[in-house]
Scaffold this active site. Sequence first.
Site, PDB file in Angstrom:
ATOM      1  N   ASP A  10       0.855  -1.190   0.000  1.00 59.79           N
ATOM      2  CA  ASP A  10       0.000   0.000   0.000  1.00 59.79           C
ATOM      3  C   ASP A  10       0.896   1.247   0.000  1.00 59.79           C
ATOM      4  O   ASP A  10       2.072   1.173   0.400  1.00 59.79           O
ATOM      5  CB  ASP A  10      -0.882  -0.044   1.260  1.00 59.79           C
ATOM      6  CG  ASP A  10      -1.625   1.247   1.510  1.00 59.79           C
ATOM      7  OD1 ASP A  10      -2.351   1.686   0.605  1.00 59.79           O
ATOM      8  OD2 ASP A  10      -1.470   1.820   2.609  1.00 59.79           O
ATOM      9  N   ASP A  12      -0.182   5.029   1.008  1.00 63.00           N
ATOM     10  CA  ASP A  12      -0.360   6.011   2.088  1.00 63.00           C
ATOM     11  C   ASP A  12      -0.370   5.338   3.453  1.00 63.00           C
ATOM     12  O   ASP A  12      -1.124   4.401   3.712  1.00 63.00           O
ATOM     13  CB  ASP A  12      -1.656   6.786   1.867  1.00 63.00           C
ATOM     14  CG  ASP A  12      -1.597   7.627   0.603  1.00 63.00           C
ATOM     15  OD1 ASP A  12      -0.870   8.633   0.610  1.00 63.00           O
ATOM     16  OD2 ASP A  12      -2.241   7.246  -0.392  1.00 63.00           O
ATOM     17  N   THR A  44      -2.953   0.220  -4.251  1.00 65.86           N
ATOM     18  CA  THR A  44      -3.385   1.483  -3.651  1.00 65.86           C
ATOM     19  C   THR A  44      -4.816   1.849  -4.014  1.00 65.86           C
ATOM     20  O   THR A  44      -5.334   1.411  -5.048  1.00 65.86           O
ATOM     21  CB  THR A  44      -2.432   2.618  -4.106  1.00 65.86           C
ATOM     22  OG1 THR A  44      -2.829   3.854  -3.512  1.00 65.86           O
ATOM     23  CG2 THR A  44      -2.434   2.768  -5.624  1.00 65.86           C
ATOM     24  N   GLY A  45      -5.427   2.656  -3.170  1.00 69.57           N
ATOM     25  CA  GLY A  45      -6.719   3.238  -3.500  1.00 69.57           C
ATOM     26  C   GLY A  45      -6.574   4.433  -4.422  1.00 69.57           C
ATOM     27  O   GLY A  45      -7.547   4.910  -5.002  1.00 69.57           O
ATOM     28  N   LYS A 197      -8.432  -5.084  -2.914  1.00 71.43           N
ATOM     29  CA  LYS A 197      -7.033  -5.321  -3.270  1.00 71.43           C
ATOM     30  C   LYS A 197      -6.719  -6.807  -3.377  1.00 71.43           C
ATOM     31  O   LYS A 197      -5.929  -7.225  -4.232  1.00 71.43           O
ATOM     32  CB  LYS A 197      -6.115  -4.641  -2.253  1.00 71.43           C
ATOM     33  CG  LYS A 197      -6.183  -3.125  -2.285  1.00 71.43           C
ATOM     34  CD  LYS A 197      -5.212  -2.505  -1.286  1.00 71.43           C
ATOM     35  CE  LYS A 197      -5.293  -0.980  -1.305  1.00 71.43           C
ATOM     36  NZ  LYS A 197      -4.322  -0.361  -0.393  1.00 71.43           N
ATOM     37  N   ASP A 220      -1.911  -0.536   6.157  1.00 71.25           N
ATOM     38  CA  ASP A 220      -2.214   0.136   7.426  1.00 71.25           C
ATOM     39  C   ASP A 220      -3.692   0.430   7.622  1.00 71.25           C
ATOM     40  O   ASP A 220      -4.121   0.735   8.732  1.00 71.25           O
ATOM     41  CB  ASP A 220      -1.447   1.461   7.514  1.00 71.25           C
ATOM     42  CG  ASP A 220      -2.023   2.510   6.566  1.00 71.25           C
ATOM     43  OD1 ASP A 220      -2.473   3.565   7.044  1.00 71.25           O
ATOM     44  OD2 ASP A 220      -2.068   2.255   5.353  1.00 71.25           O
ATOM     45  N   ASN A 223      -8.981  -0.835   4.155  1.00 69.55           N
ATOM     46  CA  ASN A 223      -9.037  -1.392   2.799  1.00 69.55           C
ATOM     47  C   ASN A 223      -7.844  -2.288   2.470  1.00 69.55           C
ATOM     48  O   ASN A 223      -7.760  -2.837   1.365  1.00 69.55           O
ATOM     49  CB  ASN A 223      -9.177  -0.271   1.750  1.00 69.55           C
ATOM     50  CG  ASN A 223      -7.975   0.661   1.713  1.00 69.55           C
ATOM     51  OD1 ASN A 223      -7.304   0.861   2.714  1.00 69.55           O
ATOM     52  ND2 ASN A 223      -7.716   1.241   0.566  1.00 69.55           N
TER      53      ASN A 223
END
Length: 269
Positions: A10, A12, A44-45, A197, A220, A223
């Site tokens: 991920d 962020d 990632t989102g 994901k 973290d 999601n």
Amino acid sequence: MGKYKLLAIDIDGTLIRSDQTISPRTRTALIHAQEQGVQVVITTGRPTFGAAPFADELRLADFNSHVISFNGSEICNWATKKIIHSVLLDKDIKPYVYDCAKRNGFQVVAYIGENVVAEDPNDEYVQFSSTRNKMPIRTVQNFLTDTDNEQPKLLVVGDPEPLHKLELEMAEHLKGKAEVYRSEPFFLEVVPHGIDKATSLSVLCNKLGIPREEIIAFGDGFNDVAMIEYAGVGVAMGNAQQVVKDRADIVTLSNEEDGIAEVVNKYLA
């Protein structure tokens, strides 16, 4: 790297620090892992373009690696820049999302090409999205009519407390049609039903011939839970939400303390 062939990471709160940079130690560890034949996949989102600076910094193109973006709606081969997997929202979702946002005084955001697209470029949350993703804002007069209905993700942005109330309403209405959740207190994400994901990571790993037991996944946020549970080794950052730590196999140091490098160097050794 032993039996592990893929690192799913991920961005962020995981790959990058609060100053939006990758630490030199983490960068070195991940490039070294790729030199050893391990795939590093950003998951990632963020939109694909918003992940680009970090994918380039980690030299993913040099190692024919991939970026999973929009929380799983899109997979891009970073060497060729070709989208190898894409899932879009049903075309009737956007009018409903737009109506909900307008009724509550919120903005709807889409990521189209290199742009953050919205009606109000002065909205603080639209600007935050633009700054974080390093993507310019493209203003449209009417989001409903001026953008394509089929998007990989829509974002409703607004103050956290009223946005939470809307989240509950939309999640109930879109049950079985789309996934609705908040990636930030002020960001309400709407992605295609069944997409996360882990789902897209499984699609990629099937293409690459890598079993889930040979994956280490780092995250973290909420999601990231599905991905962490899917991987052979699921790693929660020290700064992760408690629910993530509870589901992980390992809790490492925080994103400010080179938590990724700690795990990668241990398993690499």
